[in-house]
Design a protein around this motif. Sequence first.
Motif, PDB file in Angstrom:
ATOM      1  N   ILE A  55       0.819  -1.206   0.000  1.00  0.00           N
ATOM      2  CA  ILE A  55       0.000   0.000   0.000  1.00  0.00           C
ATOM      3  C   ILE A  55       0.854   1.257   0.000  1.00  0.00           C
ATOM      4  O   ILE A  55       1.838   1.360   0.732  1.00  0.00           O
ATOM      5  N   VAL A  56       0.447   2.232  -0.812  1.00  0.00           N
ATOM      6  CA  VAL A  56       0.905   3.603  -0.669  1.00  0.00           C
ATOM      7  C   VAL A  56      -0.240   4.379  -0.025  1.00  0.00           C
ATOM      8  O   VAL A  56      -1.327   4.483  -0.603  1.00  0.00           O
ATOM      9  N   ASP A  57      -0.007   4.889   1.159  1.00  0.00           N
ATOM     10  CA  ASP A  57      -1.016   5.682   1.864  1.00  0.00           C
ATOM     11  C   ASP A  57      -0.817   7.141   1.467  1.00  0.00           C
ATOM     12  O   ASP A  57       0.167   7.770   1.839  1.00  0.00           O
ATOM     13  N   THR A  58      -1.762   7.692   0.713  1.00  0.00           N
ATOM     14  CA  THR A  58      -1.604   9.038   0.175  1.00  0.00           C
ATOM     15  C   THR A  58      -2.161  10.129   1.080  1.00  0.00           C
ATOM     16  O   THR A  58      -2.269  11.295   0.652  1.00  0.00           O
ATOM     17  N   HIS A  59      -2.494   9.791   2.325  1.00  0.00           N
ATOM     18  CA  HIS A  59      -3.143  10.793   3.169  1.00  0.00           C
ATOM     19  C   HIS A  59      -2.815  10.536   4.637  1.00  0.00           C
ATOM     20  O   HIS A  59      -3.613   9.970   5.379  1.00  0.00           O
ATOM     21  N   VAL A  60      -1.624  10.964   5.039  1.00  0.00           N
ATOM     22  CA  VAL A  60      -1.172  10.784   6.424  1.00  0.00           C
ATOM     23  C   VAL A  60      -1.029  12.155   7.081  1.00  0.00           C
ATOM     24  O   VAL A  60      -0.291  13.013   6.584  1.00  0.00           O
ATOM     25  N   VAL A 101       2.338   9.542   1.817  1.00  0.00           N
ATOM     26  CA  VAL A 101       2.369  10.957   1.471  1.00  0.00           C
ATOM     27  C   VAL A 101       1.769  11.738   2.632  1.00  0.00           C
ATOM     28  O   VAL A 101       0.639  11.462   3.058  1.00  0.00           O
ATOM     29  N   TYR A 102       2.527  12.677   3.144  1.00  0.00           N
ATOM     30  CA  TYR A 102       2.034  13.559   4.206  1.00  0.00           C
ATOM     31  C   TYR A 102       0.990  14.506   3.626  1.00  0.00           C
ATOM     32  O   TYR A 102       1.164  15.058   2.533  1.00  0.00           O
ATOM     33  N   MET A 103      -0.093  14.707   4.384  1.00  0.00           N
ATOM     34  CA  MET A 103      -1.120  15.660   3.987  1.00  0.00           C
ATOM     35  C   MET A 103      -1.185  16.797   4.996  1.00  0.00           C
ATOM     36  O   MET A 103      -1.276  16.552   6.198  1.00  0.00           O
ATOM     37  N   GLU A 104      -1.122  18.021   4.508  1.00  0.00           N
ATOM     38  CA  GLU A 104      -1.119  19.192   5.385  1.00  0.00           C
ATOM     39  C   GLU A 104      -2.254  19.121   6.395  1.00  0.00           C
ATOM     40  O   GLU A 104      -3.278  18.483   6.162  1.00  0.00           O
ATOM     41  N   VAL A 127      11.827   9.090   7.303  1.00  0.00           N
ATOM     42  CA  VAL A 127      11.234   8.776   8.599  1.00  0.00           C
ATOM     43  C   VAL A 127       9.959   7.988   8.344  1.00  0.00           C
ATOM     44  O   VAL A 127       9.003   8.495   7.756  1.00  0.00           O
ATOM     45  N   GLY A 128       9.948   6.718   8.777  1.00  0.00           N
ATOM     46  CA  GLY A 128       8.825   5.857   8.450  1.00  0.00           C
ATOM     47  C   GLY A 128       8.710   5.711   6.942  1.00  0.00           C
ATOM     48  O   GLY A 128       9.703   5.762   6.216  1.00  0.00           O
ATOM     49  N   PRO A 129       7.495   5.585   6.420  1.00  0.00           N
ATOM     50  CA  PRO A 129       7.331   5.393   4.974  1.00  0.00           C
ATOM     51  C   PRO A 129       7.185   6.689   4.191  1.00  0.00           C
ATOM     52  O   PRO A 129       6.941   6.658   2.989  1.00  0.00           O
ATOM     53  N   LEU A 130       7.324   7.844   4.822  1.00  0.00           N
ATOM     54  CA  LEU A 130       7.090   9.115   4.142  1.00  0.00           C
ATOM     55  C   LEU A 130       8.086   9.362   3.014  1.00  0.00           C
ATOM     56  O   LEU A 130       9.300   9.307   3.230  1.00  0.00           O
ATOM     57  N   VAL A 131       7.562   9.649   1.826  1.00  0.00           N
ATOM     58  CA  VAL A 131       8.416   9.960   0.678  1.00  0.00           C
ATOM     59  C   VAL A 131       7.964  11.218  -0.059  1.00  0.00           C
ATOM     60  O   VAL A 131       8.636  11.665  -0.983  1.00  0.00           O
ATOM     61  N   GLY A 132       6.827  11.788   0.314  1.00  0.00           N
ATOM     62  CA  GLY A 132       6.319  12.971  -0.365  1.00  0.00           C
ATOM     63  C   GLY A 132       5.352  13.717   0.512  1.00  0.00           C
ATOM     64  O   GLY A 132       4.911  13.206   1.551  1.00  0.00           O
ATOM     65  N   VAL A 157       7.964  17.857  -2.333  1.00  0.00           N
ATOM     66  CA  VAL A 157       6.688  18.568  -2.393  1.00  0.00           C
ATOM     67  C   VAL A 157       5.960  18.176  -3.676  1.00  0.00           C
ATOM     68  O   VAL A 157       6.429  18.442  -4.784  1.00  0.00           O
ATOM     69  N   LYS A 158       4.814  17.548  -3.520  1.00  0.00           N
ATOM     70  CA  LYS A 158       4.051  17.040  -4.663  1.00  0.00           C
ATOM     71  C   LYS A 158       2.870  17.922  -5.027  1.00  0.00           C
ATOM     72  O   LYS A 158       2.395  17.906  -6.165  1.00  0.00           O
ATOM     73  N   GLY A 159       2.371  18.676  -4.064  1.00  0.00           N
ATOM     74  CA  GLY A 159       1.210  19.500  -4.329  1.00  0.00           C
ATOM     75  C   GLY A 159       0.851  20.341  -3.129  1.00  0.00           C
ATOM     76  O   GLY A 159       1.598  20.418  -2.142  1.00  0.00           O
ATOM     77  N   VAL A 160      -0.316  20.964  -3.201  1.00  0.00           N
ATOM     78  CA  VAL A 160      -0.814  21.888  -2.177  1.00  0.00           C
ATOM     79  C   VAL A 160      -2.258  21.538  -1.867  1.00  0.00           C
ATOM     80  O   VAL A 160      -2.983  21.017  -2.718  1.00  0.00           O
ATOM     81  N   ARG A 161      -2.649  21.845  -0.631  1.00  0.00           N
ATOM     82  CA  ARG A 161      -4.069  21.738  -0.286  1.00  0.00           C
ATOM     83  C   ARG A 161      -4.468  22.915   0.583  1.00  0.00           C
ATOM     84  O   ARG A 161      -3.702  23.370   1.432  1.00  0.00           O
TER      85      ARG A 161
END
Length: 334
Positions: A55-60, A101-104, A127-132, A157-161
């Motif tokens: 799994i790639v978790d896109t919202h952490v 992926v870290y989410m703001e 750190v952990g699985p974070l790559v973006g 940095v992949k994007g903005v929210r």
Amino acid sequence: MGRSEPRGRDGSGVMRRDRAMADRREFLGWAAALAALGGRTSGSGTQEGVGAVPIVDTHVHLWDLSRFRLPWLEGGGPLARDYLPGDYDEAAEGLGIVRAVYMEVDVDPAQHVQEAEYVIDLCRRRVGPLVGAVIGGRPASEGFGAYLDRFRDHPEVKGVRQVLHGEGTPPGTCLAPEFVRGIRMLGERGLSFDLCMRPGELRDASRLVDFCPETAIILDHCGNPSVQSADLTAWRDDLARLADRGNVACKVSGIVASAAPGWTAEDLAPIVTHVLDRFGPDRVVFGGDWPVCTKAATLRQWVEALRQVVSERSEAERRALFLDNARRIYRLEG
């Protein structure tokens, strides 16, 4: 706020060593994920068995309240405490999450730069699985272009929210000319926008996308319908309209937080199924929405429920949802 890169001969050696260690951890992570999930590898190199896809978790979400101010948590509640990388690692243990992926987290806008630097540092140090990271920002602000350019040389940095369902963001916010201009700037820089809004404003989302055809947009949380809603007709119609726009993907995330106590996978299935059917296998990604999901479920309960909902779909479709699409849409390495 972020840690600076090591410099000089010794620093370069440290960087090479850290990268080699990170690459080895990533390799071991994939192997461990397959073992933990009971996946088998066929002669063609494809995985077999339901749920065997890493799994790639896109919202952490992560936050340290001693470091950042989150106005939306100042009223207290179960989420009003620190949620750190180690806490996520514990929640994700054994689930086969190999990248994230870290989410703001909607910090005080005055801290956007500090938040971005903090998570860039986490990604660089693996750190952990974070790559973006999808960082916070205000697309309508006068200095938005300069803000983006600050991170031009930061591929993490992949994007903005900007969350569009909170105080200070009335309906129609995303259609203001200044906001549209900012979303177009993202596309010009090869960055995406995560769109998180009220379900009743999805028609505005379609108009925004039409104004910004060169910007990749990811709709968070399936458009935020409530699992407990007795009538999803309007959401279904508006989501289908949005799905007709080819530069939009949908994140299967967030919905479990609205579920009633005692919920089951069957309660989630109508929303998930409609999203998958309308967006198709190539424009959907998985997001854990941890720790917000803990309002109703652990991360494990959410992942296992979603695996159950999609268990009858093909291995290729499940792999696209949980792994391949995220790597492409968020432009992750490897």
